[in-house]
Each structure stands twice: as C-alpha cells, then as structure tokens.
Design an enzyme around this catalytic site. Structure first.
Site, PDB file in Angstrom:
ATOM      1  N   ASP A 180      -3.297  23.205 -13.399  1.00  0.00           N
ATOM      2  CA  ASP A 180      -4.539  23.849 -12.532  1.00  0.00           C
ATOM      3  C   ASP A 180      -4.487  25.215 -12.222  1.00  0.00           C
ATOM      4  OD1 ASP A 180      -5.090  20.952 -12.016  1.00  0.00           O
ATOM      5  OD2 ASP A 180      -3.013  21.058 -10.750  1.00  0.00           O
ATOM      6  N   GLU A 240     -13.364  17.735  -8.350  1.00  0.00           N
ATOM      7  CA  GLU A 240     -12.229  18.363  -7.667  1.00  0.00           C
ATOM      8  C   GLU A 240     -12.286  19.876  -8.446  1.00  0.00           C
ATOM      9  OE1 GLU A 240      -9.133  15.671  -9.173  1.00  0.00           O
ATOM     10  OE2 GLU A 240      -9.235  16.532 -11.029  1.00  0.00           O
TER      11      GLU A 240
END
Length: 538
Positions: free
Chosen positions: A65, A223
């Site tokens: 991420d 997301e």
C-alpha cells in the site's frame, strides 16, 4: 554441458554440508534469475540499470500500500506496517527510483496498521492511520493521526480521530479550502481545520467502477482512494478487485469531478492498471498514488506481487502515466516486463539499506518486532554492534521475533548467538505466529521449526553449547538451515519449501521475513548479523 541455475547454486553449497562461496556478483551483475537487475548494497538488486532506464521493482521486498507525497524536490513514501513495530516506515527519494530509509514514525502500539496516507497542509505533515486492535471489542477499527513539522520527526503520539470502521484514508482539500478524508467503499468525512478530528457524519459519495462479471477477482473491494486536483478537476484513484487472491484480482480505477462534492464520473478506459494474465511478471497490481516527476511528467506508484514469489510481499512499482487530450490518465508501462526510461532528469544516488549488523539506527531503518505490545527499548539493548534481547514467551510463536524485509529472490542470512539462563534463541523465516520455520538453541537442545511447529520427526537433537552460529540460505522459496560452532565449518541441518508461507494461505497481508528471536527466562546475545543476496547462476 550447461549447468542450470539451481544446480550451480547447490554446487556452491559445497560437499558434506559445508557452505562454500557462491559465484561473485560481478560475474552476473544481477540478483535473481530474471535478467536485468544490477546489484547494490550486499548484492541487493537495484532498479537503476545505469543506462537511463530502470526495471521494477523500484523498492524490492514488502512495501504494501505505498503512499507517496511530493514535497518540493523531495518524495516521501510510507507503507502499511501491520503488526510490525516500530511502525510506519518512511523512505525518501529525489527521483522516484533511488530510495533510502528515513525513520519509523509510529512508536506507540495502536494495533495492526493498515493502508495509510501522508499529507502536508499549511507547513505541517500528517499521516492518517487506520489500525485494527482486536483487544478493544467496542471499537476495534479506528482512524488515528500523527503529525510533525519535519518528516524526520519527531512525530506526535497518535491522536484518536473518533472515526471507526473504515480503512484506507485519503486526504484532500476541497475548492472551499475545507479538509476531507476519503475511505474505502466510496465514503468520505469532513475533518477539522487542524486535521485532528472528524467534523460531521460519514457520507457515501462514490460507488466504484462496475467490474465485468466474468473477470477473475478476489472481490469488489473498493479501497485506497488517493485524491489529486489538476486542471480544474478532482481525480480519485482507487483500488478494486481485492489486493491478493488470484493474480488478476487487483486493479487501478479512476473517477473525476469538478467538485470535491461530486458527482464522480468513471474513466472511460478503466481500469488503467491491471494484471490481465497469470503469466505476467507482476501479480495483483493496484493501490496507486499519482505523483508528478521531477520534470513535471506523471507517474503511478503502486504495489504488486512478483510472479511466483508471494513470500516477498507486495513490492513497490513505478509506471509512467500520460494525460489524454480529454483529461483522463493512461498508464503507459504495459505489464512492466521490460525496462522503462527513468524519470527526467536522469540521476543516481544511494539506494536501499544495509541489512547486516546491529547498528545504532537499526530500529529506525530496518528492524521491527512482530506483534510486540511491549516497549522494544525494554527488551532490546544495543552496544558496540551487539544486541542483547530479553526473552519473551515460550518459543518463536509468542516471542515477538525481530525481523527485517528481504527483497531478493535468493539470499543468505547468518547470525551468532549466545543464550543466557533458560533462554532460547534462534534464526527464523517468519510469516506470522502460526507460519514460520527456523532453528533455535536452548540449554542442551537444538530446536527445528517448520510450519509454525517444532519438528518431531526428526527432532532437532541435543546440543552441548550455549553459543552457536546459524545460517539460512533461501533459494527462491527453498530454504536450507545450517549451524556451526566456529562460523567457518557449517553443518547442514535441514531444508524446507516455503512458497506457501504467504497471504493467500495464512491471511494477514504480511511477508516472509528473516529475523531472530529470544524466548524463555533469560536473554540472548546476538552478534555478526550478516545478509547477502545471492547472484544469478546462468
């Protein structure tokens, strides 16, 4: 007759279980069996090819991420740190290709740290952090924020924003000058002018891009929203499809709006990034941050799994991006199987971090405990390159091992240890408390671990020493452990296949990391931690 890479590798181990010397890095100049990487510190692979081009990954190893902030001529990246503490590592670059560690910003345990966001607003830096704390059943998933006047710190203690049950914050400032956080599932909340608390209620503002029914994905999983304001538009870059699962799951989608309040229009050529086939070199590509390069051009930074090497975790990838005449972004790097032109102007510089040795700044730049809720300074004492580690728990599973990120396809790591009192210490490849392998030493016994359990057939056997050298050689997910009394003559103990030690088997979004542990009553002294990437054998 041509010697295969694996045959040459095992010839280098030498006869009778004695570890020999592998072929020098200069012979191949690369790490791993796919041609094209140069080598740097300790033989670790480099993205910079030295000819104006680079090859992904730009930051090898587990960098999940990735979130990047451009701040003048500087770039700062940070990553999900999950149960590794100290948490929230921050890396620095001037050209998006060469990266060096700066610090770790989170020292207080708040739970498992998921995908976060860096922002700079009115001269102050903020990191917005979702964290899952299973010890708080009333509010297990909270959003926290830390802040600092300098990216090097000191960083504040985490502040509870009183935002629950959302992940993947993305900071934005609207056309009205007000601040917002966007979250997974297309949600958004306005935050206070000081950036430390929520103002008002959570709103649903975006429904995502409709994924075709016949695509093989892990799930819808909208997301990782990252917001960009450009040329009168707000652009939202999001991940969809699931961050692991089938290789073709993850993707990058884009939507835009004239206002921070919407409505949001999907890009006509979504997804702009996706792994289309399992034969591609990078799997599950997604969770992208758009960032402007040093020369004003545009790039995407995101993560992906290396084909066949999920154990290394999600690695940081860099892909060029262009804007079409109608104002939509397009990724232009293809499947990343070929070298790409570096960001302009071409530059060089230091990259990575030496993984060998117990240095004074090792907790800022490389070492982290897994799952530790105790102050690491109480357990770990550093002096003159020697680490004294207080025992915890009854074995590797509950010892909170001390681990580091390895980004090479093949490598070896060794350490010298000495046990005190009733302690046990050892060398591991550790995914989580249920999935690890390694060797350990306690008074009178050598321990061997596989799949998170101590081996019984055969057991580790007796030991007549309190001081031992241990070594692990990981050859693309086949790991062999050795031990030695003097660090010169090595005895091969046993080998394991560890390709399954990954998220798709064990969950948790982690990686298989080398490291050490100390358990039981007493302490373990560690010396001479050594890491070396193993070169390709062509």
């Amino acid at each position: 007759m041509r010697t295969t890479r694996r045959e040459a590798f095992h010839l280098a181990l030498g006869a009778a279980g004695t570890l020999g010397v592998a072929a020098p890095a200069a012979a191949a100049g690369r790490a791993g069996d796919r041609p094209g990487w140069r080598t740097g510190i300790e033989g670790q692979r480099l993205a910079d090819l030295g000819d104006g081009r680079y090859r992904n990954p730009v930051l090898a190893g587990d960098r999940p991420d990735p979130n990047v902030l451009k701040d003048g001529d500087d770039y700062f990246a940070t990553f999900s740190s999950f149960e590794y503490y100290p948490g929230v590592p921050i890396w620095h670059s001037r050209d998006l290709v060469h990266w060096t560690p700066l610090t770790t910003a989170l020292r207080k345990h708040i739970g498992s740290v998921w995908a976060l966001d860096i922002a700079k607003h009115e001269g102050r830096y903020y990191i917005y952090i979702p964290a899952l704390d299973t010890n708080d059943p009333a509010r297990p998933l909270k959003t926290w924020v830390i802040h600092a006047d300098d990216m090097r710190g000191p960083w504040s203690d985490p502040v509870d924003m009183r935002i629950d049950n959302y992940i993947d914050p993305g900071h934005a400032v609207g056309e009205d000058g007000k601040r917002y956080l966007f979250f997974n599932g297309g949600h958004r909340v306005r935050i206070s002018d000081d950036g430390l608390s929520a103002v008002g209620k959570i709103e649903h503002v975006y429904g995502g891009w409709p994924i075709p029914d016949d695509w093989i994905i892990e799930g819808f999983a909208l997301e990782g929203p990252k917001l960009l304001r450009k040329d009168g538009w707000f652009y939202m870059f999001s991940g969809q499809g699931g961050t692991a699962g089938p290789p073709t799951s993850h993707m990058v989608v884009v939507a835009r709006s004239r206002s921070i309040h919407g409505p949001w229009e999907n890009c006509p050529h979504n997804p702009i990034v996706r792994t289309a086939h399992r034969d591609e070199p990078w799997w599950s590509r997604g969770h992208a941050t758009p960032v402007q390069g040093p020369a004003g051009d545009w790039w995407l930074i995101y993560h992906g799994y290396e084909n066949g090497l999920r154990t290394l975790g999600r690695q940081m990838l860099l892909e060029p991006m262009a804007w079409s005449a109608d104002g939509w972004p397009r990724a232009t790097g293809g499947d990343l199987s070929r070298p790409l032109a570096k960001p302009r102007p071409a530059s060089t510089g230091p990259h990575g971090v030496a993984l060998s040795g117990f240095t004074d700044n090792c907790f800022d730049t490389k070492l982290a405990f897994h799952g530790s809720r105790r102050d690491y300074a109480r357990r770990a004492k550093l002096q003159d390159g020697v680490l004294h580690l207080e025992g915890q728990g009854s074995g590797p599973a509950d010892a909170s091992p001390l681990l580091f990120v390895a980004g090479d396809r093949s490598y070896e790591v060794s350490v010298e240890l000495e046990i005190d009192d009733a302690a046990q210490g050892g060398l591991l490849l550790f995914y989580n408390d249920k999935l690890f392998c390694g060797l350990g030493l306690s008074e009178g016994k050598l321990h061997a671990y596989r799949i998170g359990q101590e081996e019984r057939w055969p057991p580790g056997g007796p030991a007549t020493t309190r001081r031992l050298h241990l070594r692990a050689v990981n050859d693309e997910n086949v790991v062999t452990f050795f031990h030695s009394l003097d660090g010169k003559s090595w005895t091969k103990e046993r080998s394991f296949e560890v390709a399954g030690y990954n998220h798709n088997v064990a969950d948790g979004f982690l990686s298989l990391r080398p490291g050490i542990y100390a358990s039981g009553k007493g302490s373990v002294t560690f010396r001479n931690l050594t890491y070396r990437a193993l070169p390709a054998q062509q």
